[in-house]
Design a protein around this motif. Structure first.
Motif, PDB file in Angstrom:
ATOM      1  N   CYS A 159       0.838  -1.207   0.000  1.00 48.95           N
ATOM      2  CA  CYS A 159       0.000   0.000   0.000  1.00 48.95           C
ATOM      3  C   CYS A 159       0.869   1.251   0.000  1.00 48.95           C
ATOM      4  O   CYS A 159       0.543   2.246  -0.632  1.00 48.95           O
ATOM      5  CB  CYS A 159      -0.914  -0.040   1.219  1.00 48.95           C
ATOM      6  SG  CYS A 159      -1.956   1.408   1.406  1.00 48.95           S
ATOM      7  N   TRP A 184      -2.472   7.799  -8.597  1.00 47.91           N
ATOM      8  CA  TRP A 184      -3.336   8.608  -9.440  1.00 47.91           C
ATOM      9  C   TRP A 184      -2.618   9.147 -10.678  1.00 47.91           C
ATOM     10  O   TRP A 184      -3.081  10.056 -11.319  1.00 47.91           O
ATOM     11  CB  TRP A 184      -3.902   9.780  -8.644  1.00 47.91           C
ATOM     12  CG  TRP A 184      -2.837  10.557  -7.926  1.00 47.91           C
ATOM     13  CD1 TRP A 184      -2.049  11.538  -8.421  1.00 47.91           C
ATOM     14  CD2 TRP A 184      -2.422  10.357  -6.573  1.00 47.91           C
ATOM     15  NE1 TRP A 184      -1.177  11.973  -7.473  1.00 47.91           N
ATOM     16  CE2 TRP A 184      -1.389  11.268  -6.321  1.00 47.91           C
ATOM     17  CE3 TRP A 184      -2.844   9.501  -5.559  1.00 47.91           C
ATOM     18  CZ2 TRP A 184      -0.762  11.341  -5.088  1.00 47.91           C
ATOM     19  CZ3 TRP A 184      -2.213   9.579  -4.339  1.00 47.91           C
ATOM     20  CH2 TRP A 184      -1.185  10.495  -4.113  1.00 47.91           C
ATOM     21  N   HIS A 221     -11.550  -0.030 -11.534  1.00 46.46           N
ATOM     22  CA  HIS A 221     -11.833  -0.220 -10.119  1.00 46.46           C
ATOM     23  C   HIS A 221     -12.695  -1.438  -9.823  1.00 46.46           C
ATOM     24  O   HIS A 221     -12.493  -2.108  -8.816  1.00 46.46           O
ATOM     25  CB  HIS A 221     -12.475   1.053  -9.551  1.00 46.46           C
ATOM     26  CG  HIS A 221     -11.515   2.193  -9.441  1.00 46.46           C
ATOM     27  ND1 HIS A 221     -11.895   3.456  -9.040  1.00 46.46           N
ATOM     28  CD2 HIS A 221     -10.178   2.266  -9.681  1.00 46.46           C
ATOM     29  CE1 HIS A 221     -10.841   4.257  -9.041  1.00 46.46           C
ATOM     30  NE2 HIS A 221      -9.788   3.555  -9.433  1.00 46.46           N
ATOM     31  N   LEU A 223      -8.647   1.046   0.849  1.00 52.90           N
ATOM     32  CA  LEU A 223      -8.300   2.263   0.120  1.00 52.90           C
ATOM     33  C   LEU A 223      -9.179   2.423  -1.120  1.00 52.90           C
ATOM     34  O   LEU A 223      -9.699   3.517  -1.399  1.00 52.90           O
ATOM     35  CB  LEU A 223      -6.828   2.227  -0.276  1.00 52.90           C
ATOM     36  CG  LEU A 223      -6.296   3.407  -1.085  1.00 52.90           C
ATOM     37  CD1 LEU A 223      -6.448   4.705  -0.317  1.00 52.90           C
ATOM     38  CD2 LEU A 223      -4.840   3.176  -1.464  1.00 52.90           C
ATOM     39  N   LEU A 224      -9.368   1.341  -1.854  1.00 50.05           N
ATOM     40  CA  LEU A 224     -10.188   1.398  -3.057  1.00 50.05           C
ATOM     41  C   LEU A 224     -11.636   1.742  -2.716  1.00 50.05           C
ATOM     42  O   LEU A 224     -12.273   2.558  -3.396  1.00 50.05           O
ATOM     43  CB  LEU A 224     -10.124   0.065  -3.796  1.00 50.05           C
ATOM     44  CG  LEU A 224     -11.000  -0.063  -5.045  1.00 50.05           C
ATOM     45  CD1 LEU A 224     -10.654   1.008  -6.074  1.00 50.05           C
ATOM     46  CD2 LEU A 224     -10.864  -1.451  -5.659  1.00 50.05           C
ATOM     47  N   TYR A 248     -12.704   3.449  -0.156  1.00 50.54           N
ATOM     48  CA  TYR A 248     -12.741   4.870   0.179  1.00 50.54           C
ATOM     49  C   TYR A 248     -12.727   5.727  -1.092  1.00 50.54           C
ATOM     50  O   TYR A 248     -13.433   6.738  -1.192  1.00 50.54           O
ATOM     51  CB  TYR A 248     -11.559   5.243   1.062  1.00 50.54           C
ATOM     52  CG  TYR A 248     -11.807   5.081   2.542  1.00 50.54           C
ATOM     53  CD1 TYR A 248     -12.989   5.515   3.127  1.00 50.54           C
ATOM     54  CD2 TYR A 248     -10.840   4.511   3.372  1.00 50.54           C
ATOM     55  CE1 TYR A 248     -13.217   5.383   4.486  1.00 50.54           C
ATOM     56  CE2 TYR A 248     -11.053   4.362   4.739  1.00 50.54           C
ATOM     57  CZ  TYR A 248     -12.247   4.804   5.287  1.00 50.54           C
ATOM     58  OH  TYR A 248     -12.466   4.661   6.629  1.00 50.54           O
ATOM     59  N   GLN A 249     -11.911   5.344  -2.051  1.00 50.41           N
ATOM     60  CA  GLN A 249     -11.854   6.102  -3.308  1.00 50.41           C
ATOM     61  C   GLN A 249     -13.191   6.069  -4.036  1.00 50.41           C
ATOM     62  O   GLN A 249     -13.569   7.028  -4.704  1.00 50.41           O
ATOM     63  CB  GLN A 249     -10.769   5.534  -4.217  1.00 50.41           C
ATOM     64  CG  GLN A 249      -9.358   5.903  -3.787  1.00 50.41           C
ATOM     65  CD  GLN A 249      -8.351   5.530  -4.843  1.00 50.41           C
ATOM     66  OE1 GLN A 249      -8.376   4.427  -5.385  1.00 50.41           O
ATOM     67  NE2 GLN A 249      -7.439   6.435  -5.129  1.00 50.41           N
ATOM     68  N   GLN A 250     -13.909   4.970  -3.895  1.00 50.64           N
ATOM     69  CA  GLN A 250     -15.213   4.838  -4.540  1.00 50.64           C
ATOM     70  C   GLN A 250     -16.327   5.501  -3.735  1.00 50.64           C
ATOM     71  O   GLN A 250     -17.476   5.510  -4.157  1.00 50.64           O
ATOM     72  CB  GLN A 250     -15.537   3.355  -4.764  1.00 50.64           C
ATOM     73  CG  GLN A 250     -14.632   2.678  -5.773  1.00 50.64           C
ATOM     74  CD  GLN A 250     -14.986   1.220  -5.976  1.00 50.64           C
ATOM     75  OE1 GLN A 250     -15.195   0.477  -5.018  1.00 50.64           O
ATOM     76  NE2 GLN A 250     -15.081   0.793  -7.227  1.00 50.64           N
ATOM     77  N   LYS A 275      -7.708   6.778   4.557  1.00 50.28           N
ATOM     78  CA  LYS A 275      -8.712   7.751   4.156  1.00 50.28           C
ATOM     79  C   LYS A 275      -8.051   8.982   3.526  1.00 50.28           C
ATOM     80  O   LYS A 275      -8.521   9.503   2.504  1.00 50.28           O
ATOM     81  CB  LYS A 275      -9.549   8.162   5.361  1.00 50.28           C
ATOM     82  CG  LYS A 275     -10.758   9.024   5.033  1.00 50.28           C
ATOM     83  CD  LYS A 275     -11.545   9.390   6.286  1.00 50.28           C
ATOM     84  CE  LYS A 275     -12.141   8.167   6.952  1.00 50.28           C
ATOM     85  NZ  LYS A 275     -13.024   8.523   8.101  1.00 50.28           N
ATOM     86  N   ALA A 293      -6.832   8.120   0.041  1.00 54.99           N
ATOM     87  CA  ALA A 293      -7.935   8.058  -0.904  1.00 54.99           C
ATOM     88  C   ALA A 293      -8.370   9.460  -1.314  1.00 54.99           C
ATOM     89  O   ALA A 293      -8.621   9.730  -2.495  1.00 54.99           O
ATOM     90  CB  ALA A 293      -9.110   7.301  -0.281  1.00 54.99           C
ATOM     91  N   GLN A 294      -8.448  10.370  -0.352  1.00 52.65           N
ATOM     92  CA  GLN A 294      -8.841  11.747  -0.649  1.00 52.65           C
ATOM     93  C   GLN A 294      -7.819  12.426  -1.548  1.00 52.65           C
ATOM     94  O   GLN A 294      -8.174  13.136  -2.488  1.00 52.65           O
ATOM     95  CB  GLN A 294      -9.016  12.528   0.643  1.00 52.65           C
ATOM     96  CG  GLN A 294     -10.213  12.081   1.480  1.00 52.65           C
ATOM     97  CD  GLN A 294     -10.219  12.697   2.869  1.00 52.65           C
ATOM     98  OE1 GLN A 294      -9.236  13.292   3.314  1.00 52.65           O
ATOM     99  NE2 GLN A 294     -11.339  12.560   3.569  1.00 52.65           N
ATOM    100  N   ASN A 297      -8.222  11.053  -5.109  1.00 52.25           N
ATOM    101  CA  ASN A 297      -9.422  11.541  -5.775  1.00 52.25           C
ATOM    102  C   ASN A 297      -9.312  13.003  -6.191  1.00 52.25           C
ATOM    103  O   ASN A 297      -9.962  13.443  -7.116  1.00 52.25           O
ATOM    104  CB  ASN A 297     -10.644  11.351  -4.866  1.00 52.25           C
ATOM    105  CG  ASN A 297     -11.048   9.890  -4.753  1.00 52.25           C
ATOM    106  OD1 ASN A 297     -10.749   9.093  -5.630  1.00 52.25           O
ATOM    107  ND2 ASN A 297     -11.707   9.529  -3.657  1.00 52.25           N
TER     108      ASN A 297
END
Length: 229
Positions: free
Chosen positions: A6, A14, A159, A185-186, A188-190, A214, A217-218, A221
């Motif tokens: 991770c 990204w 995803h 993580l995925l 949270y991204q979704q 979290k 993920a933010q 995104n």
């Protein structure tokens, strides 16, 4: 270099778009060989290779290669460990030569995984996808390969497919923390916070870890897509 974690994912999560995945789909799939069985090793050689494998797991690839040199064997399993050691010590080109030679052997699935990791580390997502898909098809119950394949799918913007791979990995090996982290993580991204936190509770992810995931993920995104040059 160990299984993609991770933390490794942070730097490039990204930086790639689904355009890379589309390029991968355009390439011809790898033709897999029929299952082959490795020749049985004598007990002493098997024990020594197990010790060398543990050295690699413990982050001692230089020592592992030295012990392989002392063992003086070129069995498929020994050569696979040598390729792992070379990859972990930054000698990707030498490792790749060995992995490619092993794709037609009894350790082909692990060889494809090695090639996939080299391609991923070099930022070549289309090749990484091809190799890791071949590895997963050859060794469908190997949870580390499922996690690695899911990671590259996630990098490529696929995803839903990545979610399937992570879920498969954690069901195959519930204690595999890397896959658990990537899965959360995925999610949270979704935007699926409820499910992410339910899995975190299931896997015993502590509050500090969860907060870090979290934030990652933010950050992912918020980052804009990279357009093709």
């Amino acid at each position: 270099m160990r299984t993609i974690t991770c933390l490794i994912m942070l730097a490039g999560l990204w930086l790639h778009t689904s355009l890379n995945a589309m390029a991968a789909d355009a390439k011809a799939p790898i033709k897999l060989i029929a299952d082959k069985v490795c020749a049985e090793l004598i007990p002493e050689e098997s024990t020594r290779l197990a010790l060398i494998q543990q050295m690699l797991a413990d982050g001692k690839p230089h020592a592992a290669i030295a012990h392989l040199d002392a063992l003086k064997t070129n069995s498929e399993r020994a050569e696979l460990l040598r390729a792992h050691g070379l990859r972990q010590t930054g000698r990707a080109q030498q490792a790749q030569v060995i992995y490619e030679q092993l794709t037609n052997s009894c350790v082909s699935g692990h060889a494809y995984r090695g090639l996939g990791l080299i391609a991923s580390n070099a930022g070549n997502l289309p090749e990484a996808l091809r190799y890791l898909k071949a590895a997963s098809s050859t060794l469908p119950t190997e949870h580390t390969i499922r996690n690695d394949y899911g990671y590259v799918l996630m990098q490529s913007g696929q995803h839903d497919a990545a979610l399937h791979e992570f879920l498969t990995a954690v069901e195959l090996a519930p204690d595999h923390r890397q896959a658990a982290h990537n899965l959360i993580l995925l999610l949270y991204q979704q935007g699926d916070t409820t499910r992410a936190e339910a899995f975190a509770k299931q896997f015993g992810i502590v509050a500090d870890e969860l907060q870090q995931l979290k934030k990652l993920a933010q950050a992912g995104n918020r980052a804009g897509p990279v357009t093709a040059q």
